[in-house]
Structure formats: structure tokens, C-alpha cells
Scaffold this active site. Structure first.
Site, PDB file in Angstrom:
ATOM      1  N   ILE A 175      18.949  43.036  16.306  1.00 35.94           N
ATOM      2  CA  ILE A 175      19.387  41.883  17.090  1.00 35.94           C
ATOM      3  C   ILE A 175      18.212  40.938  17.311  1.00 35.94           C
ATOM      4  CG2 ILE A 175      20.502  41.124  19.211  1.00 35.94           C
ATOM      5  CD1 ILE A 175      22.258  43.018  17.611  1.00 35.94           C
ATOM      6  N   CYS A 176      18.349  39.683  16.881  1.00 35.35           N
ATOM      7  CA  CYS A 176      17.364  38.637  17.123  1.00 35.35           C
ATOM      8  C   CYS A 176      15.977  39.088  16.624  1.00 35.35           C
ATOM      9  CB  CYS A 176      17.362  38.275  18.603  1.00 35.35           C
ATOM     10  SG  CYS A 176      16.539  36.708  18.974  1.00 35.35           S
ATOM     11  N   GLU A 177      14.965  39.080  17.483  1.00 32.45           N
ATOM     12  CA  GLU A 177      13.628  39.519  17.067  1.00 32.45           C
ATOM     13  C   GLU A 177      13.674  40.959  16.570  1.00 32.45           C
ATOM     14  OE1 GLU A 177       9.074  39.814  18.921  1.00 32.45           O
ATOM     15  OE2 GLU A 177      10.824  39.908  20.234  1.00 32.45           O
ATOM     16  N   GLY A 192      15.966  42.179  14.861  1.00 35.49           N
ATOM     17  CA  GLY A 192      16.423  42.125  13.484  1.00 35.49           C
ATOM     18  C   GLY A 192      15.274  41.953  12.510  1.00 35.49           C
TER      19      GLY A 192
END
Length: 369
Positions: free
Chosen positions: A149-151, A153
Site C-alpha cells: 500500500i502506497c510507500e 508498495g
């Protein structure tokens, strides 16, 4: 007798009178709300491993598991994983559990000055790797699915490239890959964070982090995100909040989101330097020059099937920054899906609540079979 003119002041007085009972009701409602009522991240889970301040949890199943391969959620260092589990009807975690997935989570904890020297090397090659090894030993599997998720990821993508033999599938949501893809053709309200970070001189980043004690305080990062949407930030505590006072459910949604925003941990300074300089400024990942533990992170080394989900109206991570992954990885199965929502809405909006978990679960079930 002549009626008084409807001046602006008279209109204001009438508005106050009409809403007086509403204010009293709101005050009574707020007085009856306790901290337990605004609990977030409450889906039952079991702590199975602790390493320094990092903890590995396994969520308790809500149905019989039909997706065999364990799924490890890798959230970013910016913010807390509780965003994925705000409340029962706005919880990616609960939705995935209800779809029979064996779900695990890394909680980075609350890094402080004692963790200021931690780098992304530590997070990828130590903490994530140890968690994956632990899950494999506990479940008897050779590989896991990573849900980044986000960073987080980006961390998961780096792990999938460096430890390909340990990754069955790679699922990304709201993840930047090419940090310069927004330069040409991005919407005016997209990529402001990218533009601001690229405008800093590298030595300015060092000065900021050093002046802040070797960490990037959560409050500092929170103020940056607030400044990206100034009008929304100015009105949410008066206009928006006033509209929610009449309905307890809407008010509780608001309070839970605010609790998550207030619980933003500090970001280790050395990892922050890598994040801001080597990703945002130098864009080393897509150039094939980003190193972790002395090894180049080659996106072409990813062999696991990849599902890449992004928000089409994302003002923090422009869609082009996520979509770039498709042209950078090797000959693996790749699928990308853009959803009509913003960065936050991708995970908590009413429209995306069912669709995000459904997309992930269905894709994983096919791979599992």
C-alpha cells in the site's frame, strides 16, 4: 407595521436560531462519545512475531479460508495501517477476511530517534524478509503474496525484485513507481507533492531532517498533506463538521478518520533521505540504479504475477506514476486497474469499499487455483 429588512446580519441571526437545537443535540452527542467508540484498527488479530519495534500479526479468520497462499499487508512508513481498518463497514482488512483470505500484517510501530538510522535496506532485507520467512515456516508455504500500500508498495516491489523466489503474487494499491511520470501532462491538481519535493535541493533535505532530530516528525508530514488541499482543510472543522452533527454515523466516520490522521508516526530520517532523494528527486528505481544492501533493484527481475490498482483522481500519487510499472517489469503476468476515486477514497470511500477487495480477492483466487 413594516417588516425588518432581510439584511445579512438578520439572515445570520435566523440561521443561528434555526440551528440552535441542532447545536445542543450535537453537544450532547459529542459528550456521550468515548475513546472506545472511535476505536480504529480493531479487527481481531494475533501477535506472532516482534523484532525491535516491528510486529507481525495474523488476522483471525471470519470464514473458512479458501485462498491458500498467505497474504502479507505491507503498509508504508508514512501513516499507520489502521487506515485500512477504520470501522467494520469501511475496512479493506475485514472485506478481505470475509473473502476467505489468510491475512497477515506488518506493523512498523512508532519509530523514534532511536530508529533514525534505519534505512530502506533494513525494512526490505531485514524486517519484511524476516516476516516472510516466519509466515512460510508457520504455514508450510514456500512463498507469500505481498499486498503493498502506497510507500509500502514500493518496499514490496523492491522485495519482489530482490527475493523473487519468496513471492507468489504482488498486489499494489496506490503505489508510485516512476516518480517523474507526472511531469508531462499531469492534471494541475495532481502531483503537487512530487513538484514540491523535486524543487528542494538535496542539501535542503539533509538540513530539514538534521534540524528535526534525525527523523521526519509525523506532524510535519501531516502539515504537508494538509497544505496540498488548503480549502478542504480550512472548511472541514466548520462547514463539513456542522453538516455531520445531525447524524451520528457520519460524525463517527469523521472522528475515526481524524484519529487516524492524528496518529501519524515519525519517519526514520535515513529512510526518509532515500525516499525523498533517490525516489522523488533522482527517480533511481525506474532508471535501474536504486540499490538496497549493495544490490541493484531490477524491476525486470520480478517474476510473480502483478496486480496494480491505482486511483484515477489521485492528487498525491498521479496515476501515471503507478501505471509506469507495466512497461518496466519483465515477462511476467501483469494487470492494472484504475478506479474512479482519490488516494484516500481508494481505501475508504463507499464506492470503492466493495470493489477494491472484490478485485483483489477474485484475482488471487484465480492465481491460487
Amino acid at each position: 407595521m413594516t417588516e425588518p429588512r432581510d439584511t445579512t446580519f438578520n439572515s445570520f441571526l435566523k440561521y443561528c436560531a434555526d440551528n440552535l437545537s441542532r447545536f445542543h443535540k450535537a453537544a450532547d452527542l459529542l459528550a456521550g462519545i468515548g475513546n472506545v467508540d472511535v476505536d480504529i484498527g480493531a479487527t481481531p488479530k494475533t501477535l506472532v512475531m516482534r523484532r525491535d519495534k516491528v510486529e507481525l500479526f495474523r488476522y483471525e479468520p471470519t470464514t473458512e479460508r479458501t485462498v491458500d497462499t498467505p497474504v502479507l499487508i505491507v503498509y508504508g512508513l508514512i501513516g499507520r495501517y489502521t487506515f485500512l481498518d477504520l470501522q467494520p463497514d469501511r475496512s479493506l482488512v475485514r472485506s478481505l477476511l470475509d473473502k476467505s483470505i489468510d491475512l497477515w500484517l506488518i506493523d512498523w510501530g512508532q519509530p523514534g530517534r532511536g530508529e533514525r538510522w534505519l534505512t530502506m535496506d533494513d525494512y526490505v532485507d531485514d524486517y519484511i524478509h524476516e516476516a516472510v520467512q516466519w509466515i512460510c515456516r508457520a504455514t508450510g508455504h514456500d512463498r507469500v503474496t505481498l499486498l503493498g500500500i502506497c510507500e509500502g508498495g514500493v518496499l514490496a516491489t523492491c522485495y519482489a525484485a530482490l527475493h523473487a523466489e519468496q513471492v507468489e503474487n504482488l498486489v499494489l494499491a496506490g503505489t508510485p513507481i516512476d516518480f517523474h511520470a507526472d511531469i508531462d501532462g499531469a492534471a494541475a491538481h495532481h502531483g503537487l507533492l512530487n513538484t514540491w519535493t523535486r524543487s528542494l535541493a538535496p542539501e535542503d533535505i539533509d538540513l530539514i531532517i538534521d534540524a528535526l532530530g534525525g527523523v521526519i516528525p509525523g506532524e510535519f508530514m501531516g502539515s504537508i498533506f494538509t497544505l496540498m488541499t488548503p480549502m478542504r482543510s480550512l472548511t472541514k472543522y466548520n462547514v463539513d463538521l456542522l453538516e455531520k452533527f445531525g447524524e451520528k454515523d457520519k460524525l463517527m466516520n469523521f472522528l475515526r478518520m481524524e484519529k487516524w490522521l492524528a496518529d501519524r508516526p515519525d519517519h526514520p530520517g535515513e529512510a526518509g533521505r532515500q525516499w525523498l532523494k533517490e525516489f522523488y528527486q533522482e527517480n533511481l528505481l525506474v532508471k535501474g540504479r536504486f540499490e538496497l544492501s549493495g544490490r541493484i533493484v531490477d524491476l525486470r527481475a520480478i517474476v510473480a504475477p502483478v496486480l496494480n490498482i491505482f486511483a484515477l483522481n489521485d492528487h498525491i500519487i498521479p496515476p501515471a506514476c503507478s501505471k509506469a510499472l507495466g512497461s518496466k517489469i519483465g515477462r511476467t503476468e501483469y494487470k492494472e486497474i484504475g478506479l474512479k476515486c482519490g488516494h484516500v477514497g481508494l481505501f475508504v470511500s463507499n464506492k470503492s469499499q466493495g470493489s477494491l477487495a472484490e478485485i483483489i480477492a477474485e484475482w488471487l483466487k484465480v492465481r491460487d487455483e
